[in-house]
Write a protein that holds these residues in place. Structure first.
Motif, PDB file in Angstrom:
ATOM      1  N   GLU A  34     -34.043  39.212 -26.520  1.00 47.24           N
ATOM      2  CA  GLU A  34     -34.431  37.809 -26.338  1.00 47.24           C
ATOM      3  C   GLU A  34     -33.238  36.942 -25.937  1.00 47.24           C
ATOM      4  O   GLU A  34     -33.373  36.019 -25.132  1.00 47.24           O
ATOM      5  N   ASP A  35     -32.064  37.241 -26.505  1.00 50.58           N
ATOM      6  CA  ASP A  35     -30.873  36.487 -26.132  1.00 50.58           C
ATOM      7  C   ASP A  35     -30.551  36.666 -24.660  1.00 50.58           C
ATOM      8  O   ASP A  35     -30.253  35.690 -23.955  1.00 50.58           O
ATOM      9  N   TRP A  36     -30.637  37.902 -24.173  1.00 52.01           N
ATOM     10  CA  TRP A  36     -30.374  38.134 -22.755  1.00 52.01           C
ATOM     11  C   TRP A  36     -31.467  37.545 -21.875  1.00 52.01           C
ATOM     12  O   TRP A  36     -31.195  37.082 -20.772  1.00 52.01           O
ATOM     13  N   GLY A  37     -32.684  37.557 -22.370  1.00 54.45           N
ATOM     14  CA  GLY A  37     -33.748  36.902 -21.619  1.00 54.45           C
ATOM     15  C   GLY A  37     -33.447  35.424 -21.409  1.00 54.45           C
ATOM     16  O   GLY A  37     -33.633  34.876 -20.312  1.00 54.45           O
ATOM     17  N   ARG A  38     -32.964  34.753 -22.457  1.00 54.71           N
ATOM     18  CA  ARG A  38     -32.601  33.331 -22.338  1.00 54.71           C
ATOM     19  C   ARG A  38     -31.428  33.143 -21.384  1.00 54.71           C
ATOM     20  O   ARG A  38     -31.447  32.236 -20.542  1.00 54.71           O
ATOM     21  N   ARG A  39     -30.433  33.987 -21.506  1.00 54.06           N
ATOM     22  CA  ARG A  39     -29.246  33.850 -20.661  1.00 54.06           C
ATOM     23  C   ARG A  39     -29.565  34.042 -19.197  1.00 54.06           C
ATOM     24  O   ARG A  39     -28.947  33.415 -18.325  1.00 54.06           O
ATOM     25  N   GLY A  99     -32.589  33.472 -17.881  1.00 55.73           N
ATOM     26  CA  GLY A  99     -33.691  32.602 -17.473  1.00 55.73           C
ATOM     27  C   GLY A  99     -34.986  33.345 -17.265  1.00 55.73           C
ATOM     28  O   GLY A  99     -35.812  32.939 -16.429  1.00 55.73           O
ATOM     29  N   ASP A 159     -38.764  35.023 -18.394  1.00 59.95           N
ATOM     30  CA  ASP A 159     -39.948  34.655 -19.171  1.00 59.95           C
ATOM     31  C   ASP A 159     -40.018  35.581 -20.389  1.00 59.95           C
ATOM     32  O   ASP A 159     -40.174  36.802 -20.232  1.00 59.95           O
ATOM     33  N   PRO A 160     -39.909  35.064 -21.607  1.00 60.00           N
ATOM     34  CA  PRO A 160     -39.895  35.933 -22.792  1.00 60.00           C
ATOM     35  C   PRO A 160     -41.179  36.733 -22.973  1.00 60.00           C
ATOM     36  O   PRO A 160     -41.161  37.819 -23.567  1.00 60.00           O
ATOM     37  N   GLU A 177     -33.710  40.659 -31.090  1.00 54.55           N
ATOM     38  CA  GLU A 177     -32.874  39.473 -30.946  1.00 54.55           C
ATOM     39  C   GLU A 177     -31.909  39.611 -29.776  1.00 54.55           C
ATOM     40  O   GLU A 177     -31.595  38.624 -29.098  1.00 54.55           O
TER      41      GLU A 177
END
Length: 349
Positions: A44-49, A51, A53-54, A41
């Protein structure tokens, strides 16, 4: 010079509060292209922040991330017991390394970490921010220029309240710091910054003699340590570190350097001013921006990879800081004076 692509191993507080803001400032030089954290989690949170590709850029296993051929630099921000093992795998993968201090959990690991750049042909910088900070580099210059004459003596007092911070959103709240699996606990994790700062100013240490008050709390074997030091440059002084309680009214000590013609005074690393007092009554103030060590270290590493600078804090430099912590622990244990530099390592029993 183009951007360097970076992968992050460990997305905890050191990443969020220390390294990430510096990478943001240096977005024209670094691109954070992949992140890894054992907690999915968090990764994935840092991936979203960021931008990212997960499916391609977010990992829970750093070994899979190291298979990415486009990543040039890996920033390692893991618990101290993992530092050496992770760094060795990253070096084996042929990636350049930014490694948080210290070099390992034992002196043997620390020595082995210093060998990685030579074994694998990579560059490694140790993220010791005090050596890159504006304030310690200003004072280093003043000492070298003999601004207050030849340095003779120093007093350095540093305190924090680890127990106060354990239940807050701080570094002290992490389980591995509260119950450390490495000698010295908070001394190797936090006091090493102060010791690095002193070594940055005065060079190698010839001898030291240390005393400590034992405590039962796991985070540090001692509630306080006090150390008398003799540097090879001839400077002598005392360092004290108190991590076990609240210092309600901080005395006007901080770091004082006494020279033959005056005194240099730094109240603390956040005060923003270095004071110079002269024996003839004169006074100067030099302002600085606090907490610039993280930015400066990343800028230095970028320039080093492109060949325009040398790495300022190599593993060999940091090994001396590590050795100083071990010498303090040895001196307290043996109740004796201990040689530090140009002497055998002091492995703890």
């Amino acid at each position: 010079m183009g951007k360097l692509k970076v992968g992050i191993i460990g997305c905890g507080l050191a990443w969020e509060r220390l390294h990430y803001p510096a990478f943001q400032e240096l977005a024209d030089k670094y691109e954070v292209a992949a992140v890894c954290d054992r907690k999915r989690e968090v990764a994935e949170d840092w991936g979203r922040r960021l931008g990212l590709d997960p499916a391609r850029d977010v990992f829970t296993d750093y070994r899979q991330m190291l298979e990415r051929p486009d990543l040039q630099v890996i920033d390692i921000l893991v618990p101290i017991p993992q530092n050496h093992a992770v760094a060795e795998e990253v070096a084996r993968a042929g990636k350049h390394i930014i490694l948080e201090k210290p070099l390992g959990a034992t002196y043997e690991q620390a020595v082995a970490t210093t060998e990685l750049p030579y074994r694998y042909g990579i560059k490694m910088m140790i993220a010791e921010n005090y050596r890159y900070s504006e304030e310690f580099n200003i004072i280093r210059r003043l000492v070298a220029e003999k601004k207050v004459g030849a340095p003779v003596f120093f007093i350095y007092h540093s305190s924090s309240c680890f127990p106060c911070a354990m239940k807050k959103n701080t570094f002290a709240a992490t389980e591995w710091r509260q119950h450390p699996q490495y000698p010295g606990g908070d001394l190797l994790d936090a006091a090493i910054h102060d010791l690095a700062g002193l070594r940055h100013l005065f060079g190698g240490i010839k001898h030291l003699s240390a005393f400590g008050v034992p405590q039962d709390d796991d985070f540090s074997p001692y509630a306080v340590v006090t150390v008398n030091m003799e540097f090879m440059s001839g400077v002598v002084g005392s360092f004290s570190y108190f991590p076990a309680g609240r210092e309600v009214q901080r005395p006007a000590v901080g770091l004082r350097i006494f020279g033959t013609h005056g005194q240099i005074y730094l109240e603390d690393t956040d005060c923003g001013v270095v004071n110079i007092f002269y024996h003839d009554g004169g006074h100067e103030m030099i302002g600085y921006q606090p907490n610039r060590g993280y930015y400066n270290e990343l800028l230095n590493f970028y320039n080093a990879l492109y060949g325009t600078e040398e790495i300022a804090v190599t593993p060999e430099v940091e090994l001396g800081d590590f050795r100083t912590v071990y010498a303090i622990l040895q001196s307290i244990k043996d109740q004796d004076i201990v040689k530090v530099d140009r002497a055998p390592a002091y492995a703890m029993a």
